[in-house]
Design a protein around this motif. Structure first.
Motif, PDB file in Angstrom:
ATOM      1  N   GLY A  54       4.857   6.197 -11.004  1.00  0.00           N
ATOM      2  CA  GLY A  54       6.154   5.616 -11.325  1.00  0.00           C
ATOM      3  C   GLY A  54       6.781   4.943 -10.122  1.00  0.00           C
ATOM      4  N   TYR A  55       6.699   5.593  -8.968  1.00  0.00           N
ATOM      5  CA  TYR A  55       7.247   4.993  -7.744  1.00  0.00           C
ATOM      6  C   TYR A  55       6.432   3.767  -7.340  1.00  0.00           C
ATOM      7  CZ  TYR A  55       9.025   4.668  -2.973  1.00  0.00           C
ATOM      8  OH  TYR A  55       9.588   4.220  -1.806  1.00  0.00           O
ATOM      9  N   ALA A  56       5.116   3.828  -7.511  1.00  0.00           N
ATOM     10  CA  ALA A  56       4.269   2.681  -7.170  1.00  0.00           C
ATOM     11  C   ALA A  56       4.633   1.469  -8.022  1.00  0.00           C
ATOM     12  CB  ALA A  56       2.798   3.044  -7.355  1.00  0.00           C
ATOM     13  N   ARG A  57       4.895   1.692  -9.296  1.00  0.00           N
ATOM     14  CA  ARG A  57       5.307   0.571 -10.157  1.00  0.00           C
ATOM     15  C   ARG A  57       6.676   0.042  -9.733  1.00  0.00           C
ATOM     16  NH1 ARG A  57       3.010   4.162 -14.046  1.00  0.00           N
ATOM     17  NH2 ARG A  57       1.029   3.315 -14.882  1.00  0.00           N
ATOM     18  N   GLU A  58       7.567   0.948  -9.403  1.00  0.00           N
ATOM     19  CA  GLU A  58       8.911   0.540  -8.989  1.00  0.00           C
ATOM     20  C   GLU A  58       8.886  -0.309  -7.731  1.00  0.00           C
ATOM     21  OE1 GLU A  58      12.906   2.716  -7.239  1.00  0.00           O
ATOM     22  OE2 GLU A  58      11.589   3.832  -8.586  1.00  0.00           O
ATOM     23  N   ARG A  59       8.007   0.027  -6.770  1.00  0.00           N
ATOM     24  CA  ARG A  59       7.921  -0.704  -5.500  1.00  0.00           C
ATOM     25  C   ARG A  59       6.880  -1.810  -5.533  1.00  0.00           C
ATOM     26  NH1 ARG A  59      10.045   1.592  -1.010  1.00  0.00           N
ATOM     27  NH2 ARG A  59       9.666  -0.506  -0.218  1.00  0.00           N
ATOM     28  N   ASN A  60       6.258  -2.059  -6.680  1.00  0.00           N
ATOM     29  CA  ASN A  60       5.269  -3.116  -6.836  1.00  0.00           C
ATOM     30  C   ASN A  60       4.085  -2.927  -5.890  1.00  0.00           C
ATOM     31  OD1 ASN A  60       4.327  -5.442  -8.088  1.00  0.00           O
ATOM     32  ND2 ASN A  60       5.165  -6.790  -6.508  1.00  0.00           N
ATOM     33  N   CYS A  61       3.616  -1.668  -5.769  1.00  0.00           N
ATOM     34  CA  CYS A  61       2.457  -1.377  -4.937  1.00  0.00           C
ATOM     35  C   CYS A  61       1.177  -1.765  -5.681  1.00  0.00           C
ATOM     36  CB  CYS A  61       2.417   0.109  -4.575  1.00  0.00           C
ATOM     37  SG  CYS A  61       3.823   0.653  -3.577  1.00  0.00           S
ATOM     38  N   LYS A  95      -5.417   7.889 -14.509  1.00  0.00           N
ATOM     39  CA  LYS A  95      -4.207   7.250 -15.012  1.00  0.00           C
ATOM     40  C   LYS A  95      -3.826   5.995 -14.237  1.00  0.00           C
ATOM     41  CE  LYS A  95      -1.942  11.463 -16.715  1.00  0.00           C
ATOM     42  NZ  LYS A  95      -0.699  12.283 -16.656  1.00  0.00           N
ATOM     43  N   ALA A  96      -4.591   5.635 -13.208  1.00  0.00           N
ATOM     44  CA  ALA A  96      -4.170   4.560 -12.303  1.00  0.00           C
ATOM     45  C   ALA A  96      -3.984   3.231 -13.015  1.00  0.00           C
ATOM     46  CB  ALA A  96      -5.189   4.415 -11.173  1.00  0.00           C
ATOM     47  N   GLY A  97      -4.862   2.911 -13.972  1.00  0.00           N
ATOM     48  CA  GLY A  97      -4.717   1.645 -14.681  1.00  0.00           C
ATOM     49  C   GLY A  97      -4.898   0.464 -13.761  1.00  0.00           C
ATOM     50  N   GLU A  98      -3.799  -0.299 -13.538  1.00  0.00           N
ATOM     51  CA  GLU A  98      -3.879  -1.527 -12.755  1.00  0.00           C
ATOM     52  C   GLU A  98      -3.907  -1.288 -11.257  1.00  0.00           C
ATOM     53  OE1 GLU A  98       0.522  -0.727 -13.490  1.00  0.00           O
ATOM     54  OE2 GLU A  98      -1.410  -0.414 -14.479  1.00  0.00           O
ATOM     55  N   PHE A  99      -3.720  -0.040 -10.801  1.00  0.00           N
ATOM     56  CA  PHE A  99      -3.688   0.247  -9.368  1.00  0.00           C
ATOM     57  C   PHE A  99      -5.107   0.473  -8.830  1.00  0.00           C
ATOM     58  CE2 PHE A  99       0.392   1.836 -10.973  1.00  0.00           C
ATOM     59  CZ  PHE A  99       1.245   1.075 -10.193  1.00  0.00           C
ATOM     60  N   THR A 100      -5.287   0.107  -7.553  1.00  0.00           N
ATOM     61  CA  THR A 100      -6.513   0.429  -6.842  1.00  0.00           C
ATOM     62  C   THR A 100      -6.307   1.736  -6.092  1.00  0.00           C
ATOM     63  OG1 THR A 100      -7.056  -1.912  -6.562  1.00  0.00           O
ATOM     64  CG2 THR A 100      -8.146  -0.337  -5.092  1.00  0.00           C
ATOM     65  N   VAL A 101      -7.131   2.723  -6.390  1.00  0.00           N
ATOM     66  CA  VAL A 101      -7.015   4.035  -5.753  1.00  0.00           C
ATOM     67  C   VAL A 101      -8.115   4.172  -4.708  1.00  0.00           C
ATOM     68  CG1 VAL A 101      -6.999   6.533  -6.097  1.00  0.00           C
ATOM     69  CG2 VAL A 101      -6.004   5.021  -7.832  1.00  0.00           C
ATOM     70  N   VAL A 102      -7.720   4.432  -3.465  1.00  0.00           N
ATOM     71  CA  VAL A 102      -8.668   4.614  -2.362  1.00  0.00           C
ATOM     72  C   VAL A 102      -8.643   6.072  -1.956  1.00  0.00           C
ATOM     73  CG1 VAL A 102      -9.274   3.950  -0.010  1.00  0.00           C
ATOM     74  CG2 VAL A 102      -8.297   2.259  -1.572  1.00  0.00           C
ATOM     75  N   VAL A 103      -9.784   6.719  -2.020  1.00  0.00           N
ATOM     76  CA  VAL A 103      -9.910   8.131  -1.662  1.00  0.00           C
ATOM     77  C   VAL A 103     -10.489   8.215  -0.254  1.00  0.00           C
ATOM     78  CG1 VAL A 103     -10.903  10.357  -2.286  1.00  0.00           C
ATOM     79  CG2 VAL A 103     -10.263   8.717  -4.079  1.00  0.00           C
ATOM     80  N   VAL A 163       0.852  -1.190   0.000  1.00  0.00           N
ATOM     81  CA  VAL A 163       0.000   0.000   0.000  1.00  0.00           C
ATOM     82  C   VAL A 163       0.885   1.236   0.000  1.00  0.00           C
ATOM     83  CG1 VAL A 163      -1.781   1.279   1.251  1.00  0.00           C
ATOM     84  CG2 VAL A 163      -1.832  -1.230   1.209  1.00  0.00           C
ATOM     85  N   LEU A 164       0.526   2.191  -0.859  1.00  0.00           N
ATOM     86  CA  LEU A 164       1.236   3.463  -0.922  1.00  0.00           C
ATOM     87  C   LEU A 164       0.268   4.574  -0.553  1.00  0.00           C
ATOM     88  CD1 LEU A 164       3.752   4.657  -3.567  1.00  0.00           C
ATOM     89  CD2 LEU A 164       1.797   6.113  -3.064  1.00  0.00           C
ATOM     90  N   VAL A 165       0.651   5.427   0.417  1.00  0.00           N
ATOM     91  CA  VAL A 165      -0.192   6.541   0.827  1.00  0.00           C
ATOM     92  C   VAL A 165       0.534   7.845   0.507  1.00  0.00           C
ATOM     93  CG1 VAL A 165       0.717   6.346   3.190  1.00  0.00           C
ATOM     94  CG2 VAL A 165      -1.384   7.642   2.764  1.00  0.00           C
ATOM     95  N   CYS A 166      -0.201   8.759  -0.155  1.00  0.00           N
ATOM     96  CA  CYS A 166       0.373  10.040  -0.588  1.00  0.00           C
ATOM     97  C   CYS A 166       0.100  11.098   0.474  1.00  0.00           C
ATOM     98  CB  CYS A 166      -0.227  10.463  -1.922  1.00  0.00           C
ATOM     99  SG  CYS A 166       0.049   9.275  -3.246  1.00  0.00           S
ATOM    100  N   ILE A 167       1.166  11.753   0.916  1.00  0.00           N
ATOM    101  CA  ILE A 167       1.074  12.756   1.974  1.00  0.00           C
ATOM    102  C   ILE A 167       1.435  14.116   1.388  1.00  0.00           C
ATOM    103  CG2 ILE A 167       1.947  13.483   4.222  1.00  0.00           C
ATOM    104  CD1 ILE A 167       0.350  10.869   4.236  1.00  0.00           C
ATOM    105  N   ASP A 168       0.620  15.135   1.698  1.00  0.00           N
ATOM    106  CA  ASP A 168       1.009  16.500   1.369  1.00  0.00           C
ATOM    107  C   ASP A 168       0.796  17.358   2.603  1.00  0.00           C
ATOM    108  OD1 ASP A 168      -1.673  16.883   1.481  1.00  0.00           O
ATOM    109  OD2 ASP A 168      -1.901  17.720  -0.532  1.00  0.00           O
ATOM    110  N   GLU A 169       0.689  18.657   2.408  1.00  0.00           N
ATOM    111  CA  GLU A 169       0.657  19.563   3.555  1.00  0.00           C
ATOM    112  C   GLU A 169      -0.720  19.667   4.208  1.00  0.00           C
ATOM    113  OE1 GLU A 169      -0.111  21.830  -0.217  1.00  0.00           O
ATOM    114  OE2 GLU A 169       1.267  20.288   0.481  1.00  0.00           O
TER     115      GLU A 169
END
Length: 899
Positions: free
Chosen positions: A332-339, A367-375, A255-261
């Motif tokens: 790109g990072y998600a693909r690299e880390r196999n998320c 653009k997610a394609g094969e990724f599951t995006v959870v909002v 699982v990859l979680v995106c953090i901003d401010e």
């Protein structure tokens, strides 16, 4: 017969987990949905069962809360005396961790695992005390309520309206060896509460109407049961892996979680933790450094840093990525880390990058394609509402300087406009103003650029559009020109400001890269351990704009090996934090969760061979803890420093091994020489003496004389061996000093020849010394020993009947002396080695007895006289020729001074 292709061998992961548990205590947690369900009671009952089995059980800390039935169960269990800790003028009772470790029971009872220790204790949390007990091999029974898990802290607050302050990482629960669920229905728990078995009556009444409502208890009970079920499921999977039971093994999710401010970043992190835990997946938190990263306010940067620290605390990974195209960078990072799953906050317009229209979330889903995006929704109320591109606000003199620069640039553009107004169209004048706006925005930021845009618009309208000297516009074409100019000016100022922040970001990235490069270059160039340590502390202190030191193990534990600025000692709290970081290989000290009251933060210096020391850093007064980016940089520097220290240690180990090997070789050679060159003459002497004593009267005169001669020859041989050892010892210690005087070389050589008369009976020794040979400044006794050793070797190895020649001449720069024979000669590869101690040339079956000290003594004496000696083949390649070069004699005054 049935065929079973199943591989019964345990998986590598199971073997690794088993190896990690070796020597470590086991943790059993009594888990409950809420206070009062009977966790402590169940723990004490289990303890009594173990006591009846003869197991040593000690109660480190047990909170009975005045419950009589619980206090009754403490009887029969050894209770450790608490430690009194002073804080703000009051005394508090805490578990005595050191006493418990010293007592070393088989099982320790430690109640309330999520408890926060009094400031001044070794660890911030009690679960860290338990971790240290487990490390020492002590089993621990402990209790925990489900609401104390960090990952569900926000959910508990949402359900109950109460924010739980004492939390612990979920990894503590997940790594427990055994979990026992203590379940009680909400009705029964409320009944216990009303009967005063949980709190005193007044507190109980308030609790029933707040936290202990049936709905809250049901929700908490559900979470406890769900965590227990997930635990059982993981145990089943672990069992299957440990016993190599076949089954469906899907690829591991990540699982990859995106953090901003955003201020709700903590909510995203906790959600990602829970999502990953349900799937048994790894997870990573990432934040994107765009061109506007340096324009964020300090509060926004702090929110990002806090969320990243929370991710690490909850057992996840963290990463900081660079790029303006946030969506492409994340995917790109998600693909690299196999998320497999990406967690983001709810949609926001143009928040992460400057595109209009679609938000980051919408673009990510597209653009997610094969990724599951959870909002994840439900942001905090104090989240900033503005969606404008935010730049770091300027205040004070810098802001007013930007406004002044905007005014000056507008005035300059107006002056240039007057110069070109007579010859060029009005559109060219507007380009001049745009240039001024761009320069101001690049140099002083967006605010000054916008101010320059407004003033340029007003100046352009007032001076160059019809009617001039007025802000009124009568021509429709001029209205469009002015409007387009204003829009273009705003766009140019915004783009120029973005360019400025991108340049700053690029410089910051280049600075970090240069920092690592310079550090690597410094420690690579350092040859000694002191040079490496000095380079480390100086570079780290410069990087963090603070102080740095390195501690390394010594005879009395860790000691300061280097510091910048120079540091001789640290306080006891910092020393304790350094020892803990060294022992456990983890962060400790100021700003961490272990001994946070220390003045220093310590990072372990670890290599593949184990820890080599700890690095301490002290930030500036306004920075309690390095940011995640600084901490990652410090950890990288610590890793490089550890490798550099290990390199110097390996060099020292190699040199020590070389010296030990050489010592062993010399020892073996000496023992071999002693066993042969001492025993042989002794045996001969003893045999001849025994024969004389037994058959003296029966021996004829000639036989008696032969035996006496044998005794004398062997005694002289033994004496020469002992003398060689003494001379070699004096040479090695520097005690052999020539006592020089004027001597005739003929006398020295003749005396040596006379000493070798018996050895040279089968050889003819010829002496050829040039007639013009001057008196030499030599130690006659030592030089006689040199020629004796050389002649002795020549007579030993040369065939009988062959001559041994001593030849000497005077050259313009020195005196050359040669001692040659017609023996088997010295192989080219051994001509330099023969002058080493105990080295002997291997001649096969014709090996001649010898100690291997003669030529080594010769070299020592010759070099003490300022000369040189080496071996070469004899005439026409036959035999051996030892060549000596001695300096010509100095003046008499110099000789007296030399003596």
């Amino acid at each position: 017969m049935m065929n079973d292709d199943r591989d019964d061998r345990p998986s590598p992961e199971a073997l690794l987990a088993e190896a990690q548990r070796e020597g470590r205590g086991r943790l059993k947690i009594f888990l409950g949905a809420a206070p009062g369900v009977g966790k402590t009671y169940a723990m004490l009952e289990a303890a009594h069962e173990r006591v009846r089995e003869g197991v040593d059980v000690v109660a480190g800390v047990v909170e009975t809360h005045g419950r009589k039935e619980t206090e009754a169960l403490l009887k029969g269990v050894d209770i450790l005396a608490p430690q009194m800790v002073e804080y703000r003028g009051k005394s508090f009772r805490e578990m005595d961790l050191d006493a418990l470790i010293k007592r070393r029971p088989r099982i320790a009872l430690v109640d309330e695992l999520a408890h926060t220790n009094i400031p001044g204790s070794r660890h911030v949390k009690r679960w860290q005390d338990v971790e240290e007990l487990l490390t020492t091999g002590i089993d621990v029974y402990s209790t925990l309520n489900i609401q104390h898990l960090e990952s569900i802290n926000d959910i508990v607050e949402q359900i109950s309206g109460v924010k739980v302050r004492e939390t612990l990482p979920d990894s503590v629960l997940s790594t427990a060896d055994e979990i026992e669920l203590i379940d009680l229905s909400p009705q029964d728990l409320i009944k216990r509460l009303e009967e005063g078995k949980v709190y005193v009556p007044e507190q109980a009444r308030r609790a029933v109407h707040s936290f202990f409502s049936p709905g809250n208890l049901t929700a908490l009970r559900e979470m406890a049961l769900r965590h227990a079920a997930e635990r059982v499921d993981r145990q089943m999977v672990d069992y299957m892996r440990a016993h190599a039971i076949p089954g469906p093994w899907p690829a591991r999710e990540r699982v990859l979680v995106c953090i901003d401010e955003k201020v709700d970043a903590d909510r995203l992190v906790r959600f990602a933790k829970r999502s990953a835990e349900r799937r048994g997946a790894a997870w990573v938190a990432v934040t994107i450094e765009t061109s506007h990263a340096h324009a964020l306010t300090e509060a926004e940067k702090d929110r990002i840093d806090a969320a990243m620290r929370l991710a690490i605390q909850l057992g996840g990974e963290s990463a900081t990525l660079q790029g303006d195209e946030v969506v492409d960078t994340v995917l790109g990072y998600a693909r690299e880390r196999n998320c497999t799953q990406v967690v983001v906050g709810r949609a926001r317009k143009a928040r992460w990058f400057g595109r209009m229209g679609k938000s980051v979330t919408e673009s990510l889903i597209e653009k997610a394609g094969e990724f599951t995006v959870v909002v994840v929704g439900g942001e905090d109320e104090d989240r900033p509402k503005s969606v404008m591109t935010r730049h770091k606000p300027q205040t004070g003199w810098r802001l007013w300087l930007g406004y002044l620069a905007a005014l000056v640039a507008t005035a300059a553009a107006t002056g240039i406009g007057f110069l070109i107004d007579a010859r060029l169209p009005i559109g060219n004048i507007s380009v001049t103003y745009l240039l001024a706006v761009m320069i101001v925005a690049i140099k002083f930021g967006l605010r000054a650029g916008i101010m320059a845009s407004i003033w340029s618009f007003l100046a352009f309208n007032f001076f160059f559009t019809e009617p001039r000297r007025t802000f009124a516009i009568t021509d429709v074409q001029n209205i469009l020109t002015v409007a387009y100019f204003l829009i273009a000016a705003f766009i140019v100022s915004n783009m120029a400001a973005r360019l400025r922040t991108q340049i700053q970001a690029t410089r910051e990235s280049a600075r970090r890269t240069t920092n690592l490069y310079e550090f690597g270059r410094k420690i690579t160039a350092a040859a000694t351990l002191d040079d490496v340590l000095w380079a480390v502390v100086h570079h780290v202190a410069t990087t963090i704009h603070g102080r740095s030191l390195v501690l390394m193990p010594g005879e009395r534990g860790l000691a300061i090996a280097a510091g910048y600025p120079p540091e001789d000692e640290i306080d006891d709290k910092s020393a304790g934090a350094a020892d803990w970081a060294w022992t456990h290989g983890k962060l400790a000290g100021r700003g961490s969760t272990t001994l946070p009251t220390a003045d220093w933060l310590f990072l372990p210096l670890k290599t593949g061979r184990g820890p080599v020391g700890v690095m301490g850093v002290q930030m500036t007064e306004d920075a309690d803890m390095p940011s995640p980016a600084q901490l990652r940089l410090l950890e990288t520097l610590a890793d490089q420093a550890a490798v550099a220290v290990e390199r110097t240690t390996l060099v020292a180990d190699i040199e020590t091994a070389r010296v030990a090997t050489e010592r062993e070789r010399l020892r073996a050679a000496l023992l071999s020489s002693l066993s042969h060159d001492l025993r042989t003459p002794l045996v001969s002497i003893m045999g001849a003496a025994t024969t004389l004593g037994t058959y003296d009267e029966k021996l004829e005169a000639e036989g008696r004389q032969d035996l006496i001669q044998t005794i004398q020859d062997e005694a002289e041989r033994l004496n020469r061996f002992v003398q060689n050892l003494l001379d070699m010892t004096k040479l090695g210690s520097g005690a052999l000093k020539p006592r020089v005087d004027w001597v005739d070389l003929n006398d020295v050589v003749s005396s040596a020849v006379k000493r070798t008369e018996r050895l040279a009976r089968r050889h003819g020794i010829r002496i050829e010394i040039a007639p013009d040979m001057p008196l030499l400044c030599l130690d006659a006794v030592l030089m006689e020993q040199v020629f004796f050793n050389l002649l002795d070797n020549a007579c030993k190895y040369a065939p009988p009947g062959t001559p041994v020649k001593v030849w000497a001449i005077k050259t313009p720069k020195h005196v050359a002396i040669e001692v040659s024979d017609l023996g088997p000669g010295i192989p080219p590869e051994d001509r330099e080695k023969v002058f080493d101690m105990f080295y002997r040339v291997n001649l096969g079956d014709s090996q001649t007895a010898g100690t291997g000290l003669g030529l080594a003594i010769c070299r020592g004496i010759i070099e003490a006289h300022g000369g040189s000696i080496h071996a070469e083949p004899g005439l026409h390649g036959a035999g051996t020729c030892i060549i000596i070069h001695l300096p010509l004699p100095p003046d008499l005054a110099d000789i007296k001074g030399y003596e």
